[in-house]
Scaffold this motif. Structure first.
Motif, PDB file in Angstrom:
ATOM      1  N   ALA A 195      66.475  -3.448  21.114  1.00 27.69           N
ATOM      2  CA  ALA A 195      65.746  -2.711  22.150  1.00 27.69           C
ATOM      3  C   ALA A 195      66.320  -3.009  23.528  1.00 27.69           C
ATOM      4  O   ALA A 195      66.772  -4.121  23.822  1.00 27.69           O
ATOM      5  CB  ALA A 195      64.273  -3.075  22.107  1.00 27.69           C
ATOM      6  N   ASP A 196      66.262  -1.991  24.400  1.00 29.96           N
ATOM      7  CA  ASP A 196      66.702  -2.149  25.785  1.00 29.96           C
ATOM      8  C   ASP A 196      65.606  -2.880  26.575  1.00 29.96           C
ATOM      9  O   ASP A 196      64.455  -2.436  26.598  1.00 29.96           O
ATOM     10  CB  ASP A 196      66.983  -0.777  26.400  1.00 29.96           C
ATOM     11  CG  ASP A 196      67.482  -0.886  27.833  1.00 29.96           C
ATOM     12  OD1 ASP A 196      66.648  -0.827  28.750  1.00 29.96           O
ATOM     13  OD2 ASP A 196      68.702  -1.067  28.010  1.00 29.96           O
ATOM     14  N   ILE A 197      65.974  -3.980  27.206  1.00 29.76           N
ATOM     15  CA  ILE A 197      64.983  -4.809  27.902  1.00 29.76           C
ATOM     16  C   ILE A 197      64.328  -4.043  29.055  1.00 29.76           C
ATOM     17  O   ILE A 197      63.098  -4.053  29.215  1.00 29.76           O
ATOM     18  CB  ILE A 197      65.630  -6.108  28.417  1.00 29.76           C
ATOM     19  CG1 ILE A 197      65.982  -7.016  27.237  1.00 29.76           C
ATOM     20  CG2 ILE A 197      64.687  -6.840  29.380  1.00 29.76           C
ATOM     21  CD1 ILE A 197      66.649  -8.313  27.634  1.00 29.76           C
ATOM     22  N   LYS A 198      65.136  -3.352  29.845  1.00 27.14           N
ATOM     23  CA  LYS A 198      64.598  -2.625  31.004  1.00 27.14           C
ATOM     24  C   LYS A 198      63.626  -1.536  30.562  1.00 27.14           C
ATOM     25  O   LYS A 198      62.539  -1.375  31.133  1.00 27.14           O
ATOM     26  CB  LYS A 198      65.741  -2.022  31.804  1.00 27.14           C
ATOM     27  CG  LYS A 198      65.283  -1.317  33.075  1.00 27.14           C
ATOM     28  CD  LYS A 198      66.472  -0.791  33.868  1.00 27.14           C
ATOM     29  CE  LYS A 198      65.993  -0.080  35.135  1.00 27.14           C
ATOM     30  NZ  LYS A 198      67.132   0.480  35.907  1.00 27.14           N
ATOM     31  N   LYS A 199      64.019  -0.787  29.504  1.00 25.78           N
ATOM     32  CA  LYS A 199      63.156   0.287  29.027  1.00 25.78           C
ATOM     33  C   LYS A 199      61.856  -0.286  28.454  1.00 25.78           C
ATOM     34  O   LYS A 199      60.768   0.275  28.666  1.00 25.78           O
ATOM     35  CB  LYS A 199      63.884   1.097  27.957  1.00 25.78           C
ATOM     36  CG  LYS A 199      63.062   2.259  27.416  1.00 25.78           C
ATOM     37  CD  LYS A 199      63.825   3.017  26.347  1.00 25.78           C
ATOM     38  CE  LYS A 199      62.981   4.160  25.784  1.00 25.78           C
ATOM     39  NZ  LYS A 199      63.700   4.902  24.715  1.00 25.78           N
ATOM     40  N   THR A 200      61.964  -1.390  27.740  1.00 23.26           N
ATOM     41  CA  THR A 200      60.764  -2.019  27.163  1.00 23.26           C
ATOM     42  C   THR A 200      59.800  -2.437  28.260  1.00 23.26           C
ATOM     43  O   THR A 200      58.574  -2.214  28.161  1.00 23.26           O
ATOM     44  CB  THR A 200      61.156  -3.244  26.321  1.00 23.26           C
ATOM     45  OG1 THR A 200      62.053  -2.841  25.289  1.00 23.26           O
ATOM     46  CG2 THR A 200      59.925  -3.885  25.697  1.00 23.26           C
ATOM     47  N   LYS A 201      60.323  -3.021  29.323  1.00 23.73           N
ATOM     48  CA  LYS A 201      59.459  -3.445  30.430  1.00 23.73           C
ATOM     49  C   LYS A 201      58.792  -2.237  31.097  1.00 23.73           C
ATOM     50  O   LYS A 201      57.616  -2.296  31.477  1.00 23.73           O
ATOM     51  CB  LYS A 201      60.269  -4.241  31.458  1.00 23.73           C
ATOM     52  CG  LYS A 201      60.744  -5.592  30.923  1.00 23.73           C
ATOM     53  CD  LYS A 201      61.619  -6.334  31.928  1.00 23.73           C
ATOM     54  CE  LYS A 201      60.803  -6.852  33.090  1.00 23.73           C
ATOM     55  NZ  LYS A 201      61.598  -7.738  33.978  1.00 23.73           N
ATOM     56  N   GLU A 202      59.529  -1.136  31.210  1.00 21.82           N
ATOM     57  CA  GLU A 202      58.964   0.067  31.824  1.00 21.82           C
ATOM     58  C   GLU A 202      57.831   0.632  30.972  1.00 21.82           C
ATOM     59  O   GLU A 202      56.779   1.030  31.488  1.00 21.82           O
ATOM     60  CB  GLU A 202      60.056   1.127  32.014  1.00 21.82           C
ATOM     61  CG  GLU A 202      61.062   0.780  33.103  1.00 21.82           C
ATOM     62  CD  GLU A 202      62.199   1.792  33.171  1.00 21.82           C
ATOM     63  OE1 GLU A 202      62.252   2.687  32.289  1.00 21.82           O
ATOM     64  OE2 GLU A 202      63.025   1.697  34.105  1.00 21.82           O
ATOM     65  N   VAL A 203      58.051   0.676  29.643  1.00 21.35           N
ATOM     66  CA  VAL A 203      57.021   1.201  28.746  1.00 21.35           C
ATOM     67  C   VAL A 203      55.754   0.339  28.820  1.00 21.35           C
ATOM     68  O   VAL A 203      54.634   0.858  28.922  1.00 21.35           O
ATOM     69  CB  VAL A 203      57.552   1.259  27.294  1.00 21.35           C
ATOM     70  CG1 VAL A 203      56.412   1.583  26.317  1.00 21.35           C
ATOM     71  CG2 VAL A 203      58.656   2.301  27.165  1.00 21.35           C
ATOM     72  N   LEU A 204      55.927  -0.972  28.769  1.00 15.08           N
ATOM     73  CA  LEU A 204      54.775  -1.869  28.805  1.00 15.08           C
ATOM     74  C   LEU A 204      54.055  -1.819  30.152  1.00 15.08           C
ATOM     75  O   LEU A 204      52.813  -1.877  30.212  1.00 15.08           O
ATOM     76  CB  LEU A 204      55.217  -3.298  28.492  1.00 15.08           C
ATOM     77  CG  LEU A 204      55.708  -3.557  27.060  1.00 15.08           C
ATOM     78  CD1 LEU A 204      56.238  -4.978  26.923  1.00 15.08           C
ATOM     79  CD2 LEU A 204      54.576  -3.315  26.052  1.00 15.08           C
ATOM     80  N   MET A 205      54.832  -1.678  31.229  1.00 15.43           N
ATOM     81  CA  MET A 205      54.209  -1.612  32.552  1.00 15.43           C
ATOM     82  C   MET A 205      53.386  -0.335  32.710  1.00 15.43           C
ATOM     83  O   MET A 205      52.317  -0.335  33.333  1.00 15.43           O
ATOM     84  CB  MET A 205      55.274  -1.697  33.644  1.00 15.43           C
ATOM     85  CG  MET A 205      54.708  -1.745  35.061  1.00 15.43           C
ATOM     86  SD  MET A 205      53.578  -3.162  35.340  1.00 15.43           S
ATOM     87  CE  MET A 205      54.754  -4.511  35.427  1.00 15.43           C
ATOM     88  N   ILE A 222      55.420  -8.534  33.754  1.00 14.50           N
ATOM     89  CA  ILE A 222      56.034  -8.507  32.425  1.00 14.50           C
ATOM     90  C   ILE A 222      57.397  -9.181  32.533  1.00 14.50           C
ATOM     91  O   ILE A 222      58.253  -8.755  33.313  1.00 14.50           O
ATOM     92  CB  ILE A 222      56.192  -7.065  31.903  1.00 14.50           C
ATOM     93  CG1 ILE A 222      54.830  -6.372  31.809  1.00 14.50           C
ATOM     94  CG2 ILE A 222      56.886  -7.060  30.534  1.00 14.50           C
ATOM     95  CD1 ILE A 222      54.925  -4.905  31.461  1.00 14.50           C
ATOM     96  N   ASN A 223      57.602 -10.226  31.751  1.00 14.89           N
ATOM     97  CA  ASN A 223      58.849 -10.979  31.801  1.00 14.89           C
ATOM     98  C   ASN A 223      59.260 -11.415  30.396  1.00 14.89           C
ATOM     99  O   ASN A 223      58.399 -11.617  29.523  1.00 14.89           O
ATOM    100  CB  ASN A 223      58.706 -12.229  32.682  1.00 14.89           C
ATOM    101  CG  ASN A 223      58.415 -11.885  34.133  1.00 14.89           C
ATOM    102  OD1 ASN A 223      59.277 -11.411  34.851  1.00 14.89           O
ATOM    103  ND2 ASN A 223      57.177 -12.115  34.551  1.00 14.89           N
ATOM    104  N   VAL A 224      60.584 -11.548  30.206  1.00 17.40           N
ATOM    105  CA  VAL A 224      61.072 -12.100  28.944  1.00 17.40           C
ATOM    106  C   VAL A 224      60.708 -13.573  28.909  1.00 17.40           C
ATOM    107  O   VAL A 224      61.078 -14.341  29.790  1.00 17.40           O
ATOM    108  CB  VAL A 224      62.590 -11.910  28.799  1.00 17.40           C
ATOM    109  CG1 VAL A 224      63.097 -12.602  27.528  1.00 17.40           C
ATOM    110  CG2 VAL A 224      62.959 -10.437  28.792  1.00 17.40           C
ATOM    111  N   SER A 225      59.979 -13.977  27.867  1.00 21.56           N
ATOM    112  CA  SER A 225      59.511 -15.354  27.790  1.00 21.56           C
ATOM    113  C   SER A 225      60.254 -16.177  26.756  1.00 21.56           C
ATOM    114  O   SER A 225      60.296 -17.403  26.849  1.00 21.56           O
ATOM    115  CB  SER A 225      58.009 -15.387  27.466  1.00 21.56           C
ATOM    116  OG  SER A 225      57.769 -14.796  26.201  1.00 21.56           O
ATOM    117  N   GLU A 226      60.860 -15.504  25.760  1.00 19.44           N
ATOM    118  CA  GLU A 226      61.512 -16.268  24.698  1.00 19.44           C
ATOM    119  C   GLU A 226      62.464 -15.372  23.907  1.00 19.44           C
ATOM    120  O   GLU A 226      62.172 -14.201  23.652  1.00 19.44           O
ATOM    121  CB  GLU A 226      60.448 -16.848  23.742  1.00 19.44           C
ATOM    122  CG  GLU A 226      61.018 -17.711  22.643  1.00 19.44           C
ATOM    123  CD  GLU A 226      59.944 -18.170  21.658  1.00 19.44           C
ATOM    124  OE1 GLU A 226      60.251 -19.062  20.832  1.00 19.44           O
ATOM    125  OE2 GLU A 226      58.823 -17.631  21.710  1.00 19.44           O
TER     126      GLU A 226
END
Length: 279
Positions: A195-205, A222-226
């Motif tokens: 998965a694309d990290i930027k797109k995932t953060k946008e969807v969740l936001m 929303i941040n990558v934690s692990e």
């Protein structure tokens, strides 16, 4: 010659006569004591209600109102008991001495209860919580229903009534979830390494900002934690009011799943689950 018509007084008749005399002497006192007790309890209840209304009118904290009302009721009932006892013929001076001696003995026997009373006073003074607050203490989480002289009552999240002694409550750790008015909801949501990290953060936001119960201040993060074995985990942290906490908690999970599926972002199974599914 002794008169045979003379009546013989038996012990039974003598006892009955004495009983009637004592009953006749004490009956008015007992009746008067009962009247004083009944009227006194009625007057005390009315006086306590009046005192609570006056405290409410003056804007005194609701928690303090109930505590002082209970304390006032106990004091007045003890005084009423002394009056009733004196009406029955118990000397006030000797009665006070008896109360003093009994108080010392009871105080030694009920150290825990005195500790609970002192704990209730400390809670009233320092106010770590008030009625209606959601707190966690002594292994119990619930909404404060009432703070009494010796105990505090909580309604748990399962709507059970928990009664906690004030002594242990005032001496232990207390988490007050309502004190600041806002709570952070913590979620960890994992997605595939593809998965694309930027797109995932946008969807969740978008999921968070679309929920009117999520506060704008503080803003959600929303941040990558692990970087886990089978997923990239995101720390999803919206904020809500205390009342909306559980709504935001569950709605975030459900809406995040729906949004990620719609965006084609995979939420992977743990490796152990994948092996079982393939096997």
């Amino acid at each position: 010659m002794q008169d045979t018509a003379t009546k013989i007084v038996t012990p039974e008749k003598d006892w009955l006569t004495q009983f009637k005399e004592v009953a006749f002497d004490y009956a008015p006192k007992i009746v008067a004591a009962l009247i004083i007790l009944i009227v006194g309890l009625f007057v005390i209840n009315m006086f306590v209600k009046l005192a609570r209304r006056l405290m409410k009118k003056r804007g005194i904290d609701a928690t303090l109102q109930k505590f002082l009302g209970n304390l006032l009721g106990w004091i007045l009932k003890i005084l009423l008991f002394v009056v009733v006892a004196s009406k029955l013929g118990v000397e006030t001076t000797s009665f006070a001495a008896i109360i003093g001696a009994a108080g010392l003995a009871i105080g030694l026997a009920l150290q825990g209860s005195l500790s609970n009373f002192a704990g209730g006073v400390l809670i009233m003074i320092f106010k770590p919580f008030k009625i209606g607050d959601l707190i966690e203490a002594q292994g119990v989480t619930g909404v404060v229903k009432e703070i009494q002289i010796f105990t505090t009552q909580l309604n748990t999240l399962e709507n059970k009534l928990a009664i906690i002694p004030n002594g242990s409550l005032s001496n232990g750790n207390i988490l007050n979830y309502s004190a600041e008015g806002k709570l952070r909801v913590d979620h960890v949501i994992g997605v595939s390494y593809d998965a694309d990290i930027k797109k995932t953060k946008e969807v969740l936001m978008k999921v968070l900002t679309a929920n009117p119960k999520v506060l704008k201040d503080p803003a959600p993060t929303i941040n990558v934690s692990e970087l886990a074995d089978s997923s990239v985990n995101f720390a999803v942290r919206p904020w809500s009011t205390t009342a909306d906490y559980w709504d935001v908690y569950f709605e975030t999970l459900e809406n995040a799943k729906v949004a990620l599926d719609a965006a084609g972002i995979e939420i992977p199974y743990p490796h152990s689950v994948e092996i079982q599914r393939k096997g």
